[in-house]
Design a protein around this motif. Structure first.
Motif, PDB file in Angstrom:
ATOM      1  N   SER A 122       0.842  -1.194   0.000  1.00  0.00           N
ATOM      2  CA  SER A 122       0.000   0.000   0.000  1.00  0.00           C
ATOM      3  C   SER A 122       0.874   1.240   0.000  1.00  0.00           C
ATOM      4  O   SER A 122       2.045   1.205   0.398  1.00  0.00           O
ATOM      5  N   GLN A 123       0.282   2.337  -0.438  1.00  0.00           N
ATOM      6  CA  GLN A 123       0.967   3.627  -0.494  1.00  0.00           C
ATOM      7  C   GLN A 123      -0.004   4.719  -0.093  1.00  0.00           C
ATOM      8  O   GLN A 123      -1.116   4.803  -0.647  1.00  0.00           O
ATOM      9  N   SER A 124       0.375   5.536   0.864  1.00  0.00           N
ATOM     10  CA  SER A 124      -0.454   6.654   1.302  1.00  0.00           C
ATOM     11  C   SER A 124       0.020   7.933   0.620  1.00  0.00           C
ATOM     12  O   SER A 124       1.218   8.221   0.605  1.00  0.00           O
ATOM     13  N   VAL A 125      -0.929   8.676   0.057  1.00  0.00           N
ATOM     14  CA  VAL A 125      -0.617   9.937  -0.615  1.00  0.00           C
ATOM     15  C   VAL A 125      -1.593  10.999  -0.127  1.00  0.00           C
ATOM     16  O   VAL A 125      -2.713  10.694   0.292  1.00  0.00           O
ATOM     17  N   LYS A 126      -1.152  12.230  -0.179  1.00  0.00           N
ATOM     18  CA  LYS A 126      -2.029  13.344   0.192  1.00  0.00           C
ATOM     19  C   LYS A 126      -3.122  13.512  -0.850  1.00  0.00           C
ATOM     20  O   LYS A 126      -2.886  13.358  -2.051  1.00  0.00           O
ATOM     21  N   ALA A 127      -4.317  13.835  -0.387  1.00  0.00           N
ATOM     22  CA  ALA A 127      -5.460  14.024  -1.271  1.00  0.00           C
ATOM     23  C   ALA A 127      -6.186  15.300  -0.855  1.00  0.00           C
ATOM     24  O   ALA A 127      -7.170  15.255  -0.106  1.00  0.00           O
ATOM     25  N   PRO A 128      -5.717  16.450  -1.323  1.00  0.00           N
ATOM     26  CA  PRO A 128      -6.278  17.719  -0.834  1.00  0.00           C
ATOM     27  C   PRO A 128      -7.722  17.959  -1.242  1.00  0.00           C
ATOM     28  O   PRO A 128      -8.426  18.709  -0.573  1.00  0.00           O
ATOM     29  N   ARG A 129      -8.190  17.319  -2.342  1.00  0.00           N
ATOM     30  CA  ARG A 129      -9.545  17.579  -2.821  1.00  0.00           C
ATOM     31  C   ARG A 129     -10.462  16.373  -2.706  1.00  0.00           C
ATOM     32  O   ARG A 129     -11.558  16.374  -3.248  1.00  0.00           O
ATOM     33  N   ALA A 130     -10.036  15.351  -2.011  1.00  0.00           N
ATOM     34  CA  ALA A 130     -10.849  14.137  -1.892  1.00  0.00           C
ATOM     35  C   ALA A 130     -12.084  14.408  -1.042  1.00  0.00           C
ATOM     36  O   ALA A 130     -12.053  15.186  -0.082  1.00  0.00           O
ATOM     37  N   ARG A 131     -13.181  13.755  -1.406  1.00  0.00           N
ATOM     38  CA  ARG A 131     -14.417  13.928  -0.639  1.00  0.00           C
ATOM     39  C   ARG A 131     -14.311  13.256   0.722  1.00  0.00           C
ATOM     40  O   ARG A 131     -14.854  13.737   1.712  1.00  0.00           O
ATOM     41  N   THR A 132     -13.664  12.101   0.762  1.00  0.00           N
ATOM     42  CA  THR A 132     -13.449  11.394   2.027  1.00  0.00           C
ATOM     43  C   THR A 132     -11.956  11.118   2.172  1.00  0.00           C
ATOM     44  O   THR A 132     -11.332  10.567   1.273  1.00  0.00           O
ATOM     45  N   ARG A 133     -11.405  11.514   3.302  1.00  0.00           N
ATOM     46  CA  ARG A 133      -9.987  11.314   3.584  1.00  0.00           C
ATOM     47  C   ARG A 133      -9.830  10.679   4.946  1.00  0.00           C
ATOM     48  O   ARG A 133     -10.752  10.642   5.751  1.00  0.00           O
ATOM     49  N   GLY A 134      -8.635  10.171   5.180  1.00  0.00           N
ATOM     50  CA  GLY A 134      -8.310   9.602   6.479  1.00  0.00           C
ATOM     51  C   GLY A 134      -6.891   9.953   6.856  1.00  0.00           C
ATOM     52  O   GLY A 134      -6.085  10.362   6.013  1.00  0.00           O
ATOM     53  N   TYR A 135      -6.574   9.784   8.129  1.00  0.00           N
ATOM     54  CA  TYR A 135      -5.243  10.125   8.625  1.00  0.00           C
ATOM     55  C   TYR A 135      -4.449   8.852   8.847  1.00  0.00           C
ATOM     56  O   TYR A 135      -4.854   7.966   9.613  1.00  0.00           O
ATOM     57  N   ASP A 136      -3.320   8.745   8.168  1.00  0.00           N
ATOM     58  CA  ASP A 136      -2.408   7.625   8.337  1.00  0.00           C
ATOM     59  C   ASP A 136      -1.418   7.988   9.432  1.00  0.00           C
ATOM     60  O   ASP A 136      -0.527   8.830   9.240  1.00  0.00           O
ATOM     61  N   ALA A 137      -1.572   7.361  10.599  1.00  0.00           N
ATOM     62  CA  ALA A 137      -0.710   7.701  11.735  1.00  0.00           C
ATOM     63  C   ALA A 137       0.725   7.255  11.511  1.00  0.00           C
ATOM     64  O   ALA A 137       1.649   7.845  12.082  1.00  0.00           O
ATOM     65  N   ASN A 138       0.927   6.231  10.692  1.00  0.00           N
ATOM     66  CA  ASN A 138       2.287   5.755  10.444  1.00  0.00           C
ATOM     67  C   ASN A 138       3.059   6.730   9.558  1.00  0.00           C
ATOM     68  O   ASN A 138       4.199   7.088   9.845  1.00  0.00           O
ATOM     69  N   GLY A 143      -5.015  11.737   3.715  1.00  0.00           N
ATOM     70  CA  GLY A 143      -5.296  11.559   2.291  1.00  0.00           C
ATOM     71  C   GLY A 143      -5.894  10.206   2.009  1.00  0.00           C
ATOM     72  O   GLY A 143      -6.722   9.694   2.767  1.00  0.00           O
ATOM     73  N   ARG A 144      -5.455   9.611   0.901  1.00  0.00           N
ATOM     74  CA  ARG A 144      -5.942   8.306   0.470  1.00  0.00           C
ATOM     75  C   ARG A 144      -4.806   7.289   0.494  1.00  0.00           C
ATOM     76  O   ARG A 144      -3.631   7.644   0.509  1.00  0.00           O
ATOM     77  N   LYS A 145      -5.197   6.027   0.484  1.00  0.00           N
ATOM     78  CA  LYS A 145      -4.231   4.937   0.456  1.00  0.00           C
ATOM     79  C   LYS A 145      -4.515   4.070  -0.759  1.00  0.00           C
ATOM     80  O   LYS A 145      -5.657   3.680  -1.011  1.00  0.00           O
ATOM     81  N   ARG A 146      -3.454   3.769  -1.513  1.00  0.00           N
ATOM     82  CA  ARG A 146      -3.548   2.912  -2.692  1.00  0.00           C
ATOM     83  C   ARG A 146      -3.116   1.502  -2.319  1.00  0.00           C
ATOM     84  O   ARG A 146      -1.941   1.264  -2.036  1.00  0.00           O
ATOM     85  N   VAL A 246       1.575  12.087  -7.992  1.00  0.00           N
ATOM     86  CA  VAL A 246       2.371  12.351  -6.794  1.00  0.00           C
ATOM     87  C   VAL A 246       1.459  12.656  -5.615  1.00  0.00           C
ATOM     88  O   VAL A 246       1.708  12.226  -4.483  1.00  0.00           O
ATOM     89  N   ARG A 247       0.400  13.380  -5.881  1.00  0.00           N
ATOM     90  CA  ARG A 247      -0.697  13.560  -4.941  1.00  0.00           C
ATOM     91  C   ARG A 247      -1.985  13.132  -5.630  1.00  0.00           C
ATOM     92  O   ARG A 247      -2.062  13.099  -6.864  1.00  0.00           O
ATOM     93  N   ASP A 248      -2.972  12.816  -4.839  1.00  0.00           N
ATOM     94  CA  ASP A 248      -4.272  12.435  -5.399  1.00  0.00           C
ATOM     95  C   ASP A 248      -5.123  13.699  -5.505  1.00  0.00           C
ATOM     96  O   ASP A 248      -5.749  14.125  -4.535  1.00  0.00           O
ATOM     97  N   TYR A 249      -5.123  14.288  -6.686  1.00  0.00           N
ATOM     98  CA  TYR A 249      -5.828  15.551  -6.887  1.00  0.00           C
ATOM     99  C   TYR A 249      -7.311  15.369  -7.225  1.00  0.00           C
ATOM    100  O   TYR A 249      -8.017  16.368  -7.392  1.00  0.00           O
ATOM    101  N   GLU A 250      -7.785  14.156  -7.371  1.00  0.00           N
ATOM    102  CA  GLU A 250      -9.144  13.916  -7.840  1.00  0.00           C
ATOM    103  C   GLU A 250     -10.112  13.863  -6.661  1.00  0.00           C
ATOM    104  O   GLU A 250      -9.786  13.379  -5.575  1.00  0.00           O
ATOM    105  N   GLN A 251     -11.327  14.351  -6.897  1.00  0.00           N
ATOM    106  CA  GLN A 251     -12.371  14.243  -5.889  1.00  0.00           C
ATOM    107  C   GLN A 251     -12.955  12.836  -5.842  1.00  0.00           C
ATOM    108  O   GLN A 251     -13.167  12.275  -4.770  1.00  0.00           O
TER     109      GLN A 251
END
Length: 278
Positions: A122-138, A143-146, A246-251
């Motif tokens: 998995s890979q966590s990336v920032k998602a500034p415009r996502a409708r639903t986001r979460g916080y990866d404490a690690n 953002g989102r996780k792929r 590099v970032r998840d720019y999609e909603q």
């Protein structure tokens, strides 16, 4: 001799040629893509947009990372490009192109066309415009996780996007559902210690999967390349070459998934050795 006459002739030749972009679809690639595109309608107004220029615009955007409104004037208007992107996305064109290119690339590398083993991560990336986001404490980002599964050479097999606070083992269960539908021949998976969870192992056993956990070497200090797991890390490095990813720019999550398939399909088509494959 470099005379003024030769200079003028050379300048005329250069100005007469229309230079493209490195991301443009090559003729060999277009012969594979063209049969998959929607045909001209038999009724109604004739189509004026060249779909090859639309594909070129999408590949340029995902590689350069520009906005829809900042597409160069060489391409159709961004409203037209976005309309065709959504229409082709609903036809699952980008995923189909990616899967065909994946099988051709395996064939060119003298591998079995259909994979039987894979690697999950998995890979966590920032998602500034996502409708639903979460916080990866690690990773300490929001953002989102792929969650992805790749074959033993790093080609993308399945993917699932979730908020970044979803655990790796939970996202891997969704990846298993995608693998069993699209690549039912994959039966062996490699992963790190985050996938050593009872719920995941039970579901893998129910679906006739074998999940092998690759742990760190005994007495390891600092960074070291892990067996099998380095392949999926290289795939993430390939994705980072495309600035749109590099970032998840999609909603929308479905738009973000198709951006990944568009990038990976372009990568596989670009490295195909067409004379040897045919």
């Amino acid at each position: 001799m470099w005379t003024q006459e030769n200079r003028n002739r050379h300048q005329q030749v250069r100005t007469g040629l229309k230079r493209g972009y490195p991301t443009d679809v090559k003729d060999e690639e277009w012969r594979l893509i063209a049969p998959l595109l929607p045909k001209q309608a038999k009724t109604g107004r004739p189509r004026k947009t060249d779909l090859r220029t639309v594909i070129n615009a999408l590949r340029y955007m995902v590689r350069s990372g520009c906005e829809w409104r900042m597409l160069p004037n060489d391409f159709p208007p961004y409203q037209t490009v976005y309309y065709w992107f959504r229409r082709l996305m609903r036809r699952m064109l980008f995923r189909t192109i990616h899967d065909l290119a994946l099988m051709l690339d395996r064939l060119c590398n003298e591998r079995e066309v259909l994979p039987s083993a894979g690697v999950v991560d998995s890979q966590s990336v920032k998602a500034p415009r996502a409708r639903t986001r979460g916080y990866d404490a690690n990773k300490k980002l929001s953002g989102r996780k792929r969650h992805i599964a790749v074959d033993t050479d790093g080609r993308l097999l399945a993917m699932h996007l979730t908020p970044a606070d979803i655990a790796d083992s939970t996202g891997a269960q969704m990846v298993l559902d995608g693998l069993i539908k699209r690549w039912p021949w994959v039966k062996h998976l490699f992963g790190d210690a985050a996938y050593d969870r009872r719920q995941l192992m039970d579901k893998a056993a129910f679906l006739d999967f074998t999940v092998e956990v690759v742990r760190r070497l005994q007495g390891q200090q600092g960074f070291a390349v892990q067996p099998r797991r380095w392949v999926v890390e290289r795939t993430f490095a390939w994705l980072m070459r495309y600035r749109r990813l590099v970032r998840d720019y999609e909603q929308r999550i479905d738009v973000s998934e198709n951006m990944v398939y568009l990038a990976m399909g372009s990568l596989l088509l670009h490295r195909l050795n067409f004379p040897l494959c045919y």
